[in-house]
Write an enzyme that holds these catalytic residues in place. Structure first.
Site, mmCIF file in Angstrom:
data_model
loop_
_atom_site.group_PDB
_atom_site.id
_atom_site.type_symbol
_atom_site.label_atom_id
_atom_site.label_comp_id
_atom_site.label_asym_id
_atom_site.label_seq_id
_atom_site.Cartn_x
_atom_site.Cartn_y
_atom_site.Cartn_z
ATOM 1 N N CYS A 27 13.057 3.518 1.528
ATOM 2 C CA CYS A 27 13.208 4.953 1.223
ATOM 3 C C CYS A 27 13.935 5.617 2.394
ATOM 4 C CB CYS A 27 11.866 5.610 0.939
ATOM 5 S SG CYS A 27 10.682 5.470 2.280
ATOM 6 N N GLY A 68 0.106 1.215 -3.195
ATOM 7 C CA GLY A 68 0.005 0.518 -4.474
ATOM 8 C C GLY A 68 0.800 1.150 -5.601
ATOM 9 N N ALA A 107 0.831 -1.211 0.000
ATOM 10 C CA ALA A 107 0.000 0.000 0.000
ATOM 11 C C ALA A 107 0.863 1.257 0.000
ATOM 12 C CB ALA A 107 -0.895 -0.009 1.235
#
Ligand SMILES: C[S@@+](CC[C@H](N)C(=O)[O-])C[C@H]1O[C@@H](n2cnc3c(N)ncnc32)[C@H](O)[C@@H]1O
Length: 582
Positions: free
Chosen positions: A498, A287, A285
């Site tokens: 990230c 997505g 998610a």
């Protein structure tokens, strides 16, 4: 305050606050100079918007043409706004196609990524804040989250406003600065600004000195000071001058484009999904990467997209629908429990019980409504919310296909009212699954939950401690253990984060290679990131971390936020999975 002190104060020149031990750790990893550069880059947004074109629905050329049209319309609007106060403006200039004042629109030149479009922005800009000798500008202080959004091109909304000058009226020009967490007495961090406080432009104002160089632009107050603190929502300041000028593409070309960071698009490419394959996206998610993978597969095969959050699974569902992708199957699942050796052929799914009905009742209702012929693997069991009545169609209705359940009627009414947008829930139905058999996927993407210390712009980083960073690493190792089992021999595993934290990046690669001898690092295409970090780290408390060994560094991609591509901080490792019994 003289003019030069004023221009220092009313400027954007932030310094990121770190937990001192975290700072020390990063300085050891990167060197002081490189870490300072990274830290500074994190306070700025990437100076371009990156757009992934949905080539299943449109073309890169059509999207570029549409962006130019949007820019022309905006220029015309701005000109007309100016005309209200200045009659000398030449309108014909504003409707011409791209001029020096329009942000350039470029097709990505990286081989294979010609469906990616960059719209360049600009900044940091110096802004004239109407400071006059001893007469500071009227201003608002906004929250950090609000400021980070404004730096990316958003407006200032009322909930983000913490404090405001006295006597501000609708239509007045107003400077915007940001209040950041400061060291608290208890050793933690606190904002220390009471909402609604009156700003005087004096040293007695909250965080007066701390807000030197923390001004992010100015705009027009859309209501008076009283209105700002009375209303709960809505626009508060319409930004007219921004430190960073980035075009905003929210709510335009829905379904045709998706705004996504370049490294995320590259991560999907590195996975190299092939048409017809079965792929698992383990932490999927909302997505972004799932849909990038599904598009690369030209809507064939299967992309199983799991996330542990119910609402986020709905987001994946909605994004897939918006982009017109049918090969995505979103499920609610804790990735730490994703291997289920008891399932041999496929995996039986259940729909989450939202309204208190048991899944058996829901299952029965589904049988009655003709939704389920036999409960085979991966068949979805429709749950009903507690307010739904199980209406049983009579034989005549069913034969004529005339029957529509109350639930379907309500859903249709909702759809007509709300439109099919991504954020309009499709009814809250989420398929749960009980895991997958070992070796059941051709490729797995583990885009792990992480400390997110690569996201930009970031105005505060003090919340992460060395302990919390280590915890992220431990969690990621447990996820990787699951991922490794799910990829078939001969398959591919991609791990990404990230964050700039080596413990969550190179540290995880080391763990993977040392623990699973059948894994090997693979070449990545495309490759625009830099090499990984070699060596190891030892702290005074006896904790140690091993990173990469010579020869491995060029097989990972590390995206440096201060690097030439001006991306977020990101990391990608690709593993080939060899025979597991070797
Ligand atoms: C980095 S985000 C994923 C972003 C996503 N891959 C994308 O590109 O749009 C990490 C996701 O991991 C999910 N997550 C965290 N712990 C999880 C777990 N134990 N099982 C499944 N998902 C988890 C979070 O809900 C979050 O959505």
């Amino acid at each position: 305050m003289d003019q030069s002190a004023a221009s220092d104060r009313y400027s954007y020149n932030p310094t990121l606050h770190w937990n001192p031990q975290v700072e020390e750790y990063f300085i050891k990893a990167y060197g002081a100079e490189a870490f300072n550069r990274i830290s500074k880059a994190l306070t700025r947004p990437s100076c371009y918007s990156c757009i992934r074109v949905n080539t299943l629905k449109t073309t890169t050329e059509a999207v570029i043409e549409k962006i130019l049209e949007i820019q022309r319309e905006k220029r015309l609007k701005d000109t007309l706004k100016n005309l209200e106060t200045n009659y000398d403006v030449d309108i014909s200039e504003s409707v011409k196609s791209p001029t020096s004042e329009t942000n350039p629109v470029l097709k990505c030149q990286i081989p294979g990524l010609d469906y990616v479009v960059f719209v360049k922005g600009s900044g940091p800009h110096d802004i004239q804040y109407d400071y006059q000798q001893d007469k500071p500008p009227k201003e608002v202080i906004v929250s950090r989250k609000c400021a980070e959004a404004v730096l990316r091109g958003a407006q200032v909304y009322i909930p983000g406003i913490l404090a405001c000058s006295a006597h501000v009226e609708k239509g007045e020009k107003i400077a915007v600065s940001v209040g950041i967490e400061q060291p608290g007495r208890d050793g933690g961090w606190a904002i220390g600004i009471t909402r609604g406080i009156v700003l005087q432009g004096q040293k007695t104002d909250p965080q007066y000195l701390e807000r030197d160089g923390m001004y992010i632009g100015q705009g027009i107050a859309t209501m008076s000071r009283a209105g700002i603190f009375r209303d709960l929502s809505g626009l508060g300041v319409d930004m007219t001058d921004r430190v960073f000028r980035l075009d905003s593409f929210n709510d335009v070309m829905k379904g045709d484009i998706f705004l996504q960071n370049l490294p995320s698009i590259i991560a999907a490419h590195v996975l190299d999904p092939q048409q017809g394959e079965r792929i698992l996206d383990m932490c999927a998610a909302p997505g972004g990467k799932t849909t990038a993978i599904a598009s690369l597969m030209k809507d064939t095969g299967e992309v199983i997209a799991v996330d542990r959050s119910h609402n986020k699974v709905i987001e994946i569902h909605n994004l897939a629908a918006e982009l017109g992708l049918n090969n995505i199957k979103p499920y609610k699942l804790d990735a730490l429990k994703s291997v289920n050796s008891n399932i041999i052929n496929g995996n039986l799914t259940q729909t989450e019980d939202i309204g208190g009905l048991t899944s058996q009742v829901a299952k029965a209702a589904s049988f009655i409504n003709g939704n389920l012929s036999s409960p085979t693997a991966e068949e979805k069991i429709c749950a009903l919310s507690s307010s739904d009545k199980v209406s049983i169609p009579n034989d005549e209705q069913r034969r004529k296909g005339q029957y529509t359940s109350k639930r379907e009627e309500r859903k249709e009414t909702r759809r007509l009212k709300n439109g099919p947008g991504r954020h309009h829930s499709t009814g809250g139905r989420v398929d749960k699954c009980e895991g997958f058999p070992p070796n059941s996927f051709d490729r797995v993407l583990l885009d792990a939950p992480c400390s997110a210390l690569g996201l930009r712009p970031r105005l505060f980083a003090g919340e992460e401690t060395v302990e919390s960073l280590r915890k992220h690493g431990k969690y990621q190792k447990r996820m990787l253990d699951q991922a490794v089992q799910l990829v078939r021999p001969g398959g591919v595993l991609v791990y990404s984060t990230c964050t700039i934290n080596p413990g969550e990046n190179e540290g995880l690669v080391r763990y993977a290679l040392d623990t699973y001898k059948f894994l090997s690092l693979a070449q990545q295409h495309p490759r625009i990131g830099g090499p990984g970090l070699l060596g190891h780290y030892e702290s005074s408390d006896g904790y140690s971390e091993e990173w990469l060994r010579p020869g491995e560094e060029d097989l990972v991609q590390r995206f440096d936020p201060s690097g030439p591509h001006d991306t977020i901080g990101f990391f990608i490792a690709k593993f080939n999975v060899g025979p597991k019994d070797a």
